[in-house]
Write an enzyme that holds these catalytic residues in place. Sequence first.
Site, PDB file in Angstrom:
ATOM      1  N   GLU A   1     -12.350  -1.698  12.293  1.00  0.00           N
ATOM      2  CA  GLU A   1     -12.418  -1.101  10.958  1.00  0.00           C
ATOM      3  C   GLU A   1     -13.578  -1.644  10.127  1.00  0.00           C
ATOM      4  OE1 GLU A   1      -8.827  -1.548   8.685  1.00  0.00           O
ATOM      5  OE2 GLU A   1      -9.667  -0.597   6.902  1.00  0.00           O
TER       6      GLU A   1
ATOM      7  N   GLU B   1       0.821  -1.213   0.000  1.00  0.00           N
ATOM      8  CA  GLU B   1       0.000   0.000   0.000  1.00  0.00           C
ATOM      9  C   GLU B   1       0.859   1.269   0.000  1.00  0.00           C
ATOM     10  OE1 GLU B   1      -2.733  -0.661   3.307  1.00  0.00           O
ATOM     11  OE2 GLU B   1      -4.051  -1.815   1.988  1.00  0.00           O
TER      12      GLU B   1
ATOM     13  N   ASP C   1      -8.509  -9.122   4.435  1.00  0.00           N
ATOM     14  CA  ASP C   1      -8.290  -7.964   5.290  1.00  0.00           C
ATOM     15  C   ASP C   1      -9.289  -7.860   6.438  1.00  0.00           C
ATOM     16  OD1 ASP C   1      -7.082  -5.714   6.201  1.00  0.00           O
ATOM     17  OD2 ASP C   1      -7.724  -4.400   4.583  1.00  0.00           O
TER      18      ASP C   1
HETATM   19  O1  GCW Z   1      -7.063  -2.867   6.635  1.00  0.00           O
HETATM   20  C1  GCW Z   1      -6.159  -2.063   5.935  1.00  0.00           C
HETATM   21  C2  GCW Z   1      -6.456  -0.676   6.362  1.00  0.00           C
HETATM   22  C3  GCW Z   1      -5.269   0.254   6.297  1.00  0.00           C
HETATM   23  C4  GCW Z   1      -4.107  -0.408   7.010  1.00  0.00           C
HETATM   24  C5  GCW Z   1      -3.796  -1.716   6.316  1.00  0.00           C
HETATM   25  C6  GCW Z   1      -2.670  -2.480   6.990  1.00  0.00           C
HETATM   26  C7  GCW Z   1      -2.371   0.565   8.337  1.00  0.00           C
HETATM   27  O2  GCW Z   1      -7.525  -0.184   5.591  1.00  0.00           O
HETATM   28  O3  GCW Z   1      -5.645   1.460   6.902  1.00  0.00           O
HETATM   29  O4  GCW Z   1      -2.975   0.421   7.086  1.00  0.00           O
HETATM   30  O5  GCW Z   1      -4.911  -2.544   6.332  1.00  0.00           O
HETATM   31  O6  GCW Z   1      -2.975  -3.431   7.685  1.00  0.00           O
HETATM   32  O7  GCW Z   1      -1.520  -2.149   6.797  1.00  0.00           O
END
Ligand code: GCW
Length: 694
Positions: free
Chosen positions: A406, A299, A378
Amino acid sequence: MSAEETRAHPAWLPPEAFRALGARRVLVHGDGSIVDTVLDEVARACARYGGRVWHSPSWDVAVDLVLALRGADELPSPSAESARAAGEAALVAAGSGAVLGDEGFLLARAGEVTAVLADAPAGLLYGLFHLVRLGPAAFESTRPPERHRPALRRRMLNHWDNVAVHPVMGQVERGYAGGSIFWRDGRPRGDLARVREYARLLAACGINAISVNNVNVGRTEARLLTDRLGDVADIADVLRPYGIRVHLSVTFAAPVVLGGLPTADPVDEAVRAWWSAKTRQVYERIPDFGGYVVKADSEGQPGPFTYGRDHADGANLLAGALAPHGGVVHWRAFVYNHHQDWRDRSTDRARAAYDHFVPLDGRFAANVVLQVKFGPVDFQVREPVSPVLAAMPATRLAVELQVTQEYTGQQRHVCHLGPWWSEVLRFAPWGPGGRTVADVAAGEAGSGGGLVAVANVGDDVFWTGHPLAQANLYTVGRLAWDPRLDPRAVLDEWIALTFPPSAIADPKLVGRTLHDVMDGSWRTYERYTAPLGVGFMVHPGDHYGPDVDGYEYTRWGTYHFADRDGVGVDRSRASGTGFAGQYPPYWAHVYESPERCPDELLLFFHHVPYGHVLHSGSTVIQHIYDAHFAGVEEVEAMRGRWRTLKGLIDPAVYERVERRLDEQVRSATEWRDQINTYFFRKSGVPDAHGRRIY
Ligand code: GCW
């Protein structure tokens, strides 16, 4: 620091929880800063509830409770000494060399005395909090001896706290409880009293490590490694007496952005020297520093790929710098292509961690912990367990959970995750009866990577925004200590500590009601959100509330592929992305076919017609309708139950939860109506019960 800043809800350590302990005559035997913490806890409790505390060596006192380090001198009082002897005898009877280890403890009774014995100060601290959990039961004469040792050596929280406010993510990335308890507007907050309270809470549920900044490391955060190290050292000083070590998230590009080097290439000598020098300086300042946490090539974070190196090269670079000091690097396996083309059905985000890391098994240094998100995508409310956890026998693996909600209601919804985590930790990747995820995280003889959880805490007065979300933090610590604990029993533990029966008019009613509100709430959340394991369908960016197609045509790799005929992602080997084949044979076989695949994961693994009949007997489309109607009804029932607590518990807690339940009902209704309407319009299949769909 203002009084306002330190006044936080006591969470699971209200003074009342110390009543049984505080009414006793207590001897604390041993020395050191952690023993002083024990002494201070006992002294405060005794001052409040009429007991007395002595720190040995002391004169011959009659006591009800002794907390003693085994290595310390003979105890002064005969009754305490006989309790210790009883404990020692119980230990010998327990076998396995009578070892309690760095953090374990033994609880035994002799005559009218309770003894807690430990080999090391942290064990005494955990023993103390065990006494608090037991309450009066710790002093029952018939209590048999108990030995406790943590199943997982490292039980860690990752804070996604930013030092400087991020323009999109704010002070805490995915934080739903206000600001950071550590940082504000680019600087330390300076409220170390609050951090101390936090450390106490964490010690009481078994957490022994935390990283204090986000894994997405910005310019300001990067400097915590160098010229801002003092800010980290201040936090470490406060956490140390509670047996908690500090870790730091670092950027892989640090040699460039901080050191002014032209490269961060892991094989470059100057880069290695830079990391070694910086790491040495960290240990000069923080001798018990835990190590680094790294999100690399993920990311947008920099990583070894830039230099044509792989993740073993990258992780071993930092491991090499940490090794002389006993530190570890937590290297995250959350690496995937976040610039996917939605038209491309062959790329599968779920496969990514396995594809990147499994070929590297055996190449990681001994002090690398590969930190693997529990699921392949995720932190969804339902996902299969990541196949990486079963595929790297020569690597220390940690399992990563997300306490911050989240994708599970953002601490506006009640979603108690204990049952879900328990399911994940008990999952046997090689098939029923085999080793579990918890066994993998524990490793042989404690050599595993342990458990890491993304924290859900902020500067909110209740710590977690939603007061009931405190239970998720408590539970993750307890399950890391012992993954075999029954999550329902852990929930009851949390309820009894947080709402102490001795301070409540109708404790049975309150206890039962809280349990009923919370215990099934994860499944309820699952019912009214994305169906049958397909995941996402959330509003892009903030990830709150429904947006069925929100991610469908994006680059993020999280799709459901619904059309007029069916829905789901074909991840079979036969006709799909092949992800199902990443599992050991037992589960590969189960997941491969829609007939064998468990209902709750069907759409994760298969694209099926709406008329496909589930094991439950229902069709997929009817299941979607039924689950969504049921989910909202359950939330309404939850709110009804909660209202029966009015006047029985702390009004501030009552009101905060009540307001959030209103929002949960609203949001769940929105989920229900959008999902049901979407699938009704796509499929044209009416609800068998003729309920209202728009
Ligand atoms: O779940 C996703 C999130 C990001 C996060 C990423 C991660 C810290 O949307 O905000 O970044 O995972 O785990 O690195």
